[in-house]
Scaffold this motif. Sequence first.
Motif, PDB file in Angstrom:
ATOM      1  N   LEU A   1       0.838  -1.190   0.000  1.00  0.00           N
ATOM      2  CA  LEU A   1       0.000   0.000   0.000  1.00  0.00           C
ATOM      3  C   LEU A   1       0.883   1.253   0.000  1.00  0.00           C
ATOM      4  CD1 LEU A   1      -3.052   0.676   0.171  1.00  0.00           C
ATOM      5  CD2 LEU A   1      -2.712   1.026   2.626  1.00  0.00           C
ATOM      6  N   PRO A   2       0.743   2.130  -1.001  1.00  0.00           N
ATOM      7  CA  PRO A   2       1.629   3.301  -1.084  1.00  0.00           C
ATOM      8  C   PRO A   2       1.283   4.359  -0.036  1.00  0.00           C
ATOM      9  CG  PRO A   2      -0.013   3.379  -2.825  1.00  0.00           C
ATOM     10  CD  PRO A   2      -0.204   2.066  -2.131  1.00  0.00           C
ATOM     11  N   GLN A   3       2.238   5.238   0.192  1.00  0.00           N
ATOM     12  CA  GLN A   3       1.985   6.400   1.035  1.00  0.00           C
ATOM     13  C   GLN A   3       1.124   7.416   0.252  1.00  0.00           C
ATOM     14  OE1 GLN A   3       3.197   6.606   4.270  1.00  0.00           O
ATOM     15  NE2 GLN A   3       3.833   4.484   3.885  1.00  0.00           N
ATOM     16  N   ARG A   4       0.515   8.331   0.966  1.00  0.00           N
ATOM     17  CA  ARG A   4      -0.329   9.338   0.315  1.00  0.00           C
ATOM     18  C   ARG A   4       0.489  10.138  -0.701  1.00  0.00           C
ATOM     19  NH1 ARG A   4      -5.209   9.333   2.473  1.00  0.00           N
ATOM     20  NH2 ARG A   4      -5.495   8.611   4.615  1.00  0.00           N
ATOM     21  N   GLU A   5      -0.130  10.343  -1.843  1.00  0.00           N
ATOM     22  CA  GLU A   5       0.436  11.081  -2.976  1.00  0.00           C
ATOM     23  C   GLU A   5       1.591  10.328  -3.643  1.00  0.00           C
ATOM     24  OE1 GLU A   5      -1.310  13.540  -4.012  1.00  0.00           O
ATOM     25  OE2 GLU A   5      -2.535  13.415  -2.206  1.00  0.00           O
ATOM     26  N   GLU A   6       1.850   9.107  -3.224  1.00  0.00           N
ATOM     27  CA  GLU A   6       2.901   8.294  -3.845  1.00  0.00           C
ATOM     28  C   GLU A   6       2.321   7.552  -5.041  1.00  0.00           C
ATOM     29  OE1 GLU A   6       6.447   5.347  -2.241  1.00  0.00           O
ATOM     30  OE2 GLU A   6       4.472   5.185  -1.327  1.00  0.00           O
ATOM     31  N   ARG A   7       3.137   7.394  -6.071  1.00  0.00           N
ATOM     32  CA  ARG A   7       2.700   6.634  -7.239  1.00  0.00           C
ATOM     33  C   ARG A   7       3.099   5.163  -7.110  1.00  0.00           C
ATOM     34  NH1 ARG A   7       5.362   9.791 -12.089  1.00  0.00           N
ATOM     35  NH2 ARG A   7       7.052   9.800 -10.553  1.00  0.00           N
ATOM     36  N   VAL A   8       2.339   4.318  -7.791  1.00  0.00           N
ATOM     37  CA  VAL A   8       2.614   2.889  -7.799  1.00  0.00           C
ATOM     38  C   VAL A   8       2.175   2.325  -9.152  1.00  0.00           C
ATOM     39  CG1 VAL A   8       0.365   2.224  -6.807  1.00  0.00           C
ATOM     40  CG2 VAL A   8       2.334   0.741  -6.466  1.00  0.00           C
ATOM     41  N   TRP A   9       2.899   1.332  -9.638  1.00  0.00           N
ATOM     42  CA  TRP A   9       2.543   0.711 -10.922  1.00  0.00           C
ATOM     43  C   TRP A   9       1.881  -0.638 -10.643  1.00  0.00           C
ATOM     44  CZ3 TRP A   9       3.342   2.642 -15.895  1.00  0.00           C
ATOM     45  CH2 TRP A   9       3.031   1.761 -16.939  1.00  0.00           C
ATOM     46  N   LEU A  10       0.591  -0.732 -10.975  1.00  0.00           N
ATOM     47  CA  LEU A  10      -0.116  -2.004 -10.850  1.00  0.00           C
ATOM     48  C   LEU A  10       0.257  -2.848 -12.059  1.00  0.00           C
ATOM     49  CD1 LEU A  10      -3.685  -1.009  -9.562  1.00  0.00           C
ATOM     50  CD2 LEU A  10      -1.559  -1.413  -8.291  1.00  0.00           C
ATOM     51  N   LYS A  11       0.911  -3.938 -11.803  1.00  0.00           N
ATOM     52  CA  LYS A  11       1.527  -4.724 -12.875  1.00  0.00           C
ATOM     53  C   LYS A  11       0.486  -5.131 -13.920  1.00  0.00           C
ATOM     54  CE  LYS A  11       5.128  -8.138 -13.488  1.00  0.00           C
ATOM     55  NZ  LYS A  11       6.056  -9.083 -12.830  1.00  0.00           N
ATOM     56  N   GLY A  12       0.808  -4.846 -15.181  1.00  0.00           N
ATOM     57  CA  GLY A  12      -0.078  -5.196 -16.269  1.00  0.00           C
ATOM     58  C   GLY A  12      -1.221  -4.239 -16.494  1.00  0.00           C
ATOM     59  N   LEU A  13      -1.335  -3.221 -15.593  1.00  0.00           N
ATOM     60  CA  LEU A  13      -2.463  -2.293 -15.706  1.00  0.00           C
ATOM     61  C   LEU A  13      -2.006  -0.858 -15.946  1.00  0.00           C
ATOM     62  CD1 LEU A  13      -5.502  -1.881 -15.635  1.00  0.00           C
ATOM     63  CD2 LEU A  13      -5.371  -1.766 -13.122  1.00  0.00           C
ATOM     64  N   GLY A  14      -1.117  -0.334 -15.119  1.00  0.00           N
ATOM     65  CA  GLY A  14      -0.630   1.013 -15.348  1.00  0.00           C
ATOM     66  C   GLY A  14      -0.262   1.738 -14.077  1.00  0.00           C
ATOM     67  N   CYS A  15      -0.033   3.051 -14.222  1.00  0.00           N
ATOM     68  CA  CYS A  15       0.456   3.876 -13.117  1.00  0.00           C
ATOM     69  C   CYS A  15      -0.702   4.555 -12.395  1.00  0.00           C
ATOM     70  CB  CYS A  15       1.414   4.932 -13.666  1.00  0.00           C
ATOM     71  SG  CYS A  15       2.268   5.873 -12.356  1.00  0.00           S
ATOM     72  N   PHE A  16      -0.638   4.549 -11.051  1.00  0.00           N
ATOM     73  CA  PHE A  16      -1.674   5.151 -10.227  1.00  0.00           C
ATOM     74  C   PHE A  16      -1.006   5.977  -9.133  1.00  0.00           C
ATOM     75  CE2 PHE A  16      -3.614   1.577 -12.222  1.00  0.00           C
ATOM     76  CZ  PHE A  16      -4.975   1.851 -12.334  1.00  0.00           C
ATOM     77  N   GLN A  17      -1.743   7.031  -8.696  1.00  0.00           N
ATOM     78  CA  GLN A  17      -1.275   7.838  -7.573  1.00  0.00           C
ATOM     79  C   GLN A  17      -2.284   7.716  -6.437  1.00  0.00           C
ATOM     80  OE1 GLN A  17      -0.587  12.003  -8.431  1.00  0.00           O
ATOM     81  NE2 GLN A  17       0.866  12.149  -6.762  1.00  0.00           N
ATOM     82  N   TYR A  18      -1.760   7.490  -5.227  1.00  0.00           N
ATOM     83  CA  TYR A  18      -2.622   7.268  -4.067  1.00  0.00           C
ATOM     84  C   TYR A  18      -3.002   8.624  -3.474  1.00  0.00           C
ATOM     85  CZ  TYR A  18      -4.320   4.880   0.152  1.00  0.00           C
ATOM     86  OH  TYR A  18      -5.102   4.382   1.171  1.00  0.00           O
ATOM     87  N   THR A  19      -4.228   9.021  -3.753  1.00  0.00           N
ATOM     88  CA  THR A  19      -4.704  10.334  -3.322  1.00  0.00           C
ATOM     89  C   THR A  19      -6.064  10.186  -2.659  1.00  0.00           C
ATOM     90  OG1 THR A  19      -3.555  11.374  -5.183  1.00  0.00           O
ATOM     91  CG2 THR A  19      -5.274  12.676  -4.094  1.00  0.00           C
ATOM     92  N   ARG A  20      -6.191  10.729  -1.428  1.00  0.00           N
ATOM     93  CA  ARG A  20      -7.457  10.715  -0.702  1.00  0.00           C
ATOM     94  C   ARG A  20      -8.043   9.306  -0.629  1.00  0.00           C
ATOM     95  NH1 ARG A  20     -10.138  16.133  -3.487  1.00  0.00           N
ATOM     96  NH2 ARG A  20      -8.580  17.595  -2.664  1.00  0.00           N
ATOM     97  N   ASP A  21      -7.175   8.340  -0.279  1.00  0.00           N
ATOM     98  CA  ASP A  21      -7.557   6.939  -0.097  1.00  0.00           C
ATOM     99  C   ASP A  21      -8.058   6.276  -1.378  1.00  0.00           C
ATOM    100  OD1 ASP A  21      -6.914   7.130   2.609  1.00  0.00           O
ATOM    101  OD2 ASP A  21      -8.929   7.795   3.131  1.00  0.00           O
ATOM    102  N   VAL A  22      -7.726   6.842  -2.528  1.00  0.00           N
ATOM    103  CA  VAL A  22      -8.113   6.278  -3.820  1.00  0.00           C
ATOM    104  C   VAL A  22      -6.876   6.200  -4.700  1.00  0.00           C
ATOM    105  CG1 VAL A  22      -9.492   6.611  -5.913  1.00  0.00           C
ATOM    106  CG2 VAL A  22     -10.464   7.191  -3.680  1.00  0.00           C
TER     107      VAL A  22
END
Length: 572
Positions: free
Chosen positions: A470-491
Motif C-alpha cells: 500500500l503506497p503512502q499518500r500522494e505516492e505513485r505505484v505501478w499495478l503490474k499489467g495495468l498502469g500507473c496510479f497515484q494514491y490520493t485521498r484513499d483512492v
Amino acid sequence: MDDELRERVEREAEKHALLNAVKHESDADVGAIMGPLMGDNPDFREHGDEIPGVVGGVVGRVNDLDYDAKRDRLEELAPEELAEIEAEDEEDEHDLPDLPNADEYDEIRMRCAPNPNGPWHVGHARMPAVIGTYKERYDGWFCVRFDDTDPETKRPDLDAYDQILDAVDYLGFEPDAVYRASDRVETYYDHARELIELGGAYTCSCPAEEFSELKNAGESCPHRDADPEDVMAEFERMVQGEYDSGEMVLRVKTDIEHKNPALRDFVAFRMIDTPHPREEASEYRCWPMLDFQSGIDDHLIGITHIIRGIDLQDSAKKQRFVYDYFDWEYPEVIHWGHVQVDAYDVPMSTSSIKELIDDGELDGWDDPRAPTLASLERRGIRGEAITEAMVELGTSTSNVDLAMSSIYANNRELIDDESDRRFLVRDGTQVPLGGSPPAEANPPLHPDHEDRGVREIPVDDAVLLESGDLPQREERVWLKGLGCFQYTRDVLQYTGEDIDVVREGDVDVVHWVPATESVPVRMRTPDGDVTGRAEPGVADLEGDEVVQFERVGFARIDRHDDEETVVYYTHP
C-alpha cells in the motif's frame, strides 16, 4: 590398565589418528578421534579416565610424521579406510566417486532395502537416488528388497510397500526386481540348518541378561558346545513355533572373546508371538534377525556393492562371520554418514510423523508441514530435483547437511520456464480505483514466452493489494499489467503515465487482484495455511498445474472446492 589393553588402545588410537590426519591433511586432533575410537571399541569405555592420556602420546607421535609417512603407515594399518578417504577426495565428472573395484565385476548389482513401516521421509530418498544413479552410470542392476522380518518392533505397514515403490518411481527410477523378505523365510531356515550342520550356530535359552553378562565377560554360555543334532532338533521346534517369545534363540558362533562384545555370538533367529501383518507370512513365529536375513539375501541375489550408514559397520562384521562359514565372498561396502535436513520443525522420523498424524496434528503423510516425499510431490516438487540434490551430497563418511534450498533451486530450473504467471494477494487491503483506468489488464502469461499470450484480468471499482504494498499518500505505484496510479485521498487515481516512470526508478511495481471478481484461495505451506485471493483465471486451471504467483512463489493447483481454490506452496 594392563599391558595388553594398553597395546590395543595404542594400536587403535594410531589408526584413528592417522585417519583423522590424512583425511584433513593436517595434524591429528585428540578430541576429534576420541568419539570414533570409543565407538569402535566399546570395551574401552570402562577405562575412560586413562584412555585420553594414552591417546595423547600416540597422537603426538603421529603428528611428528610428514603427510607421506602418515599415508604410508595408514595404508599398512587400514588400507580399506584409506581407499575410502581417497575415493571421497577423487574429483571427476561425477558427483559420486567410482564404486570400489567396479571393473572386477561383470555386472554392478545393488539393492535398496527399506523397512516398510511407513512412507518415506526426505532422508530416505538418498539411497534410491544414489543407487539409481550408479545403476545408470555402470549400466547395472538394482532391486528394492523389503526387509520386513520384524513383525513386532518395526511392524510393517501394508500400505507402505506400494507407497515406497511409488516414491522410487517419483525419484525417477524403476527397480529391476522387487523382493519381500517375509516371502523368503523358508530360504533363511534352510541356510540356518546348513549353518548348524557346519557347527556355526547353536540354540540358546539363556535369559537375555544372563547371556549379556557372560558375553561381556568373554565367557561361553552352557549351550555353545551342544551337539549339532540337538541344536537342529531345538531349531526345528523354533520353526514349528513351540517356544514363546524370548524363550529360545539361534546364535551364530563367532569369537566369544572378540574385542567388540556386540559381535560375540550374535542372535540369528528369535521367536516373535505377534503375527506378521501380511497374510502370506502370518503363520511364522521364528523370524531371522536383519543381519542374518540381509546377509543371506545379498549373497543369493548377487549383490556386488552395499551402501549403508556408518552406524551399521557392525552389520558387515557380523555378516562376514556367516560368509566365512559358507565360504562366500563378501560384497564391497560403502559406509556413509547420516543426512540431516533443515527447514522442518517436524522430526525426520517415520514413527514420529505417524504419531503426529494419529494425534491429528498433521493431516496426513502429504501434509505440507511433513518432511516426507509425499508432501514434496504434492507441493509440485519434481523427484528429479530431489535426486540431484541427494547425489550432490556424495558418499562421505561424515554426516552431511541437506539444505532444502538446494532442492528448491534444482526444481526452479525444471519448472520456471513452463510455469505461467498469476497474481495472488495475501491478507489484502481493498483500495478504490479512480481516473478511468483500462477495463482489462493483460499481463503476459510468461515474460519470456510472448507466444503464450496474455491473461485477461477484469478491472472493477477496486483492487486488493498486499498490506506491505500500500503506497503512502500522494505516492505513485505501478499495478503490474495495468498502469500507473497515484494514491490520493484513499483512492488509487489512474495517471496514464507510461512504463518509463518504472524504468527511471521512481515507481514501485506491485501485483494486485480485482476486489470483486478475484478467486478465494487457501495456500497450504510448510508454515501453515495462508488465505488470499487470486486473479479470476486461476479458477479455470487444471489440478496438478504449477504456476508462479508473482512476487510470492511457485504453487501447485491442488483442487477447486465450492468456496475456494486450494493450492500447495512449492517454494520461492
